[in-house]
Write an enzyme that holds these catalytic residues in place. Structure first.
Site, PDB file in Angstrom:
ATOM      1  N   LYS A   1      36.631  28.032   2.666  1.00  0.00           N
ATOM      2  CA  LYS A   1      36.167  26.734   2.159  1.00  0.00           C
ATOM      3  C   LYS A   1      35.578  26.901   0.751  1.00  0.00           C
ATOM      4  O   LYS A   1      35.808  26.068  -0.134  1.00  0.00           O
ATOM      5  CB  LYS A   1      35.122  26.153   3.111  1.00  0.00           C
ATOM      6  CG  LYS A   1      35.721  25.721   4.451  1.00  0.00           C
ATOM      7  CD  LYS A   1      34.666  25.419   5.493  1.00  0.00           C
ATOM      8  CE  LYS A   1      35.309  25.136   6.854  1.00  0.00           C
ATOM      9  NZ  LYS A   1      34.328  24.958   7.937  1.00  0.00           N
TER      10      LYS A   1
ATOM     11  N   GLN B   1      28.073  25.758   9.340  1.00  0.00           N
ATOM     12  CA  GLN B   1      29.232  26.285  10.064  1.00  0.00           C
ATOM     13  C   GLN B   1      28.895  26.441  11.547  1.00  0.00           C
ATOM     14  O   GLN B   1      27.893  27.042  11.911  1.00  0.00           O
ATOM     15  CB  GLN B   1      29.637  27.645   9.457  1.00  0.00           C
ATOM     16  CG  GLN B   1      30.892  28.232  10.047  1.00  0.00           C
ATOM     17  CD  GLN B   1      32.139  27.392   9.775  1.00  0.00           C
ATOM     18  OE1 GLN B   1      32.349  26.894   8.667  1.00  0.00           O
ATOM     19  NE2 GLN B   1      32.975  27.209  10.788  1.00  0.00           N
TER      20      GLN B   1
ATOM     21  N   ASP C   1      30.923  17.019   6.985  1.00  0.00           N
ATOM     22  CA  ASP C   1      31.706  17.343   8.186  1.00  0.00           C
ATOM     23  C   ASP C   1      31.825  16.128   9.104  1.00  0.00           C
ATOM     24  O   ASP C   1      32.635  16.134  10.038  1.00  0.00           O
ATOM     25  CB  ASP C   1      31.040  18.488   8.972  1.00  0.00           C
ATOM     26  CG  ASP C   1      31.710  19.831   8.698  1.00  0.00           C
ATOM     27  OD1 ASP C   1      32.876  19.831   8.251  1.00  0.00           O
ATOM     28  OD2 ASP C   1      31.070  20.867   8.932  1.00  0.00           O
TER      29      ASP C   1
END
Ligand code: NAP
Length: 323
Positions: free
Chosen positions: A69, A113, A136
């Site tokens: 990412k 994450q 997200d």
């Protein structure tokens, strides 16, 4: 299993295979589009979109996802700030960091994450990300708004958004179609089902307690497979002509492959390709589009915070090449 039809070729007859949806090629176009948008944003505002990534612990797959990412952000001109906390970091430390990032005007998106170490409460940690920085899209408010027709979330989770974008670019109809989603996770299955429902599909969600799975999957015009079980979906479970999206990613040992392993999905590719109308490969299907949509969401986060508004939907789409 029998092929569903034969295509007449110049020298031989071969089975008609599904159209392969090339996630890498689509993601390349989206990345180029984001790069141009980031440059235009910088020219207009003098600012650079910023994404903070937080990794807690040393989970090898999580480390490689975060690195991928960060690389993708760097390629399109998005600044990343990485915070790596030890696996034993306590909730106060994590919440303290999130509080500082929430107040930092150079940070437009925050990504924690997953999975978190078991001593941390995912609900509490994800709920501490400000809505406008939740790139997200995992905050309960964003998930809730996704399920409400006529309301928009700030962000749509990247994997379902990537899948939707692939379906749209491939001109696969959604409204009025029968969609079956295997999996109900917060990351993929649940938001995918909400998104399809929003777009007027008739949606069935299956999970580990669903009996007679094949009877359900065979009814699907759109079959989204996010169960995390390699080889779960066999050819005979698929309706001829269906669009099958394989979200699963698994490493399986393969002494012939570089590194000693290869990647497979939840779908038995060689079987389903003979039956489906369209199919995403693993690797090179949903994965690259997930990363591309994170870039889109981070750009939109910066636009919303600095310029006041941004739609959560990735428009305008980049010029599409024929698939
Ligand atoms: P997850 O949190 O483990 O959820 C899996 C879901 O599948 C659960 O809802 C589970 O049901 C259901 N399930 C498990 N076995 C099943 C079965 N035999 N039949 C029907 N449903 C079953 O996984 P996830 O985070 O959603 O990820 C799923 C897969 O996608 C994984 O392989 C992951 O690595 C991959 N992934 C890929 C990307 C990408 O960008 N390509 C992104 C995210 C995830 P219960 O709820 O009953 O337990």
């Amino acid at each position: 299993m029998k092929p569903r039809a034969l295509r007449r070729g110049s020298h031989e007859e071969r089975p008609v295979a599904a159209r392969i949806l090339d996630g890498r090629a689509m993601a390349d176009r989206w990345r180029a589009w984001v790069k141009a948008q980031v440059a235009a944003f910088r020219d207009r505002t003098g600012r650079v979109p910023g994404l903070a990534t937080i990794l807690i612990g040393d989970h090898p797959a999580s480390q490689s996802y975060v690195r991928a990412k960060q690389r993708a952000c760097a390629e399109v001109g998005i600044r990343t700030l990485h915070h790596h906390l030890p696996g034993e970091a306590d909730r106060r430390t994590v919440l303290g960091l999130l509080g500082r990032l929430a107040d930092d005007p150079e940070v437009h998106g925050i990504l924690v994450q997953l999975p978190l170490p078991p001593h941390l409460d995912e609900e509490e940690i994800l709920g501490a990300i400000p809505l406008e920085k939740d790139v997200d899209g995992f905050h309960p408010w964003n998930i809730g708004r996704l399920g409400l027709k006529g309301r928009d979330p700030y962000f749509v989770p990247c994997t379902p958004l990537g899948i939707l974008t692939m379906l749209q670019e491939a001109q696969i109809p959604i409204a009025g179609r029968r969609a079956v989603v295997l999996g109900r996770s917060r990351i993929v299955g649940l938001p995918m089902a909400l998104l399809l429902l929003r777009l007027d599909a008739t949606v069935t969600v299956c999970h580990s307690r669903t009996p007679h799975l094949a009877e359900v999957t065979r009814q699907a015009d759109l079959l989204i497979v996010a169960a995390g079980r390699p080889g779960l979906v066999r050819g005979e479970m698929v309706r001829p002509g269906a669009a099958v999206i394989d979200v699963g990613i698994h490493r399986v040992p393969d002494p012939q492959a570089p590194g000693g392993y290869r990647l497979v999905g939840d779908v038995v590719f060689e079987e389903v390709i003979q039956v489906a109308g369209a199919l995403t490969p693993v690797p090179g299907g949903v994965g690259p589009m997930t990363v591309a949509m994170l870039l889109v969401n981070t750009l939109k986060a910066a636009q919303r915070q600095v310029e006041g508004s941004a739609s959560p939907w990735p428009e305008p789409p980049p010029a599409t090449a024929p698939l």
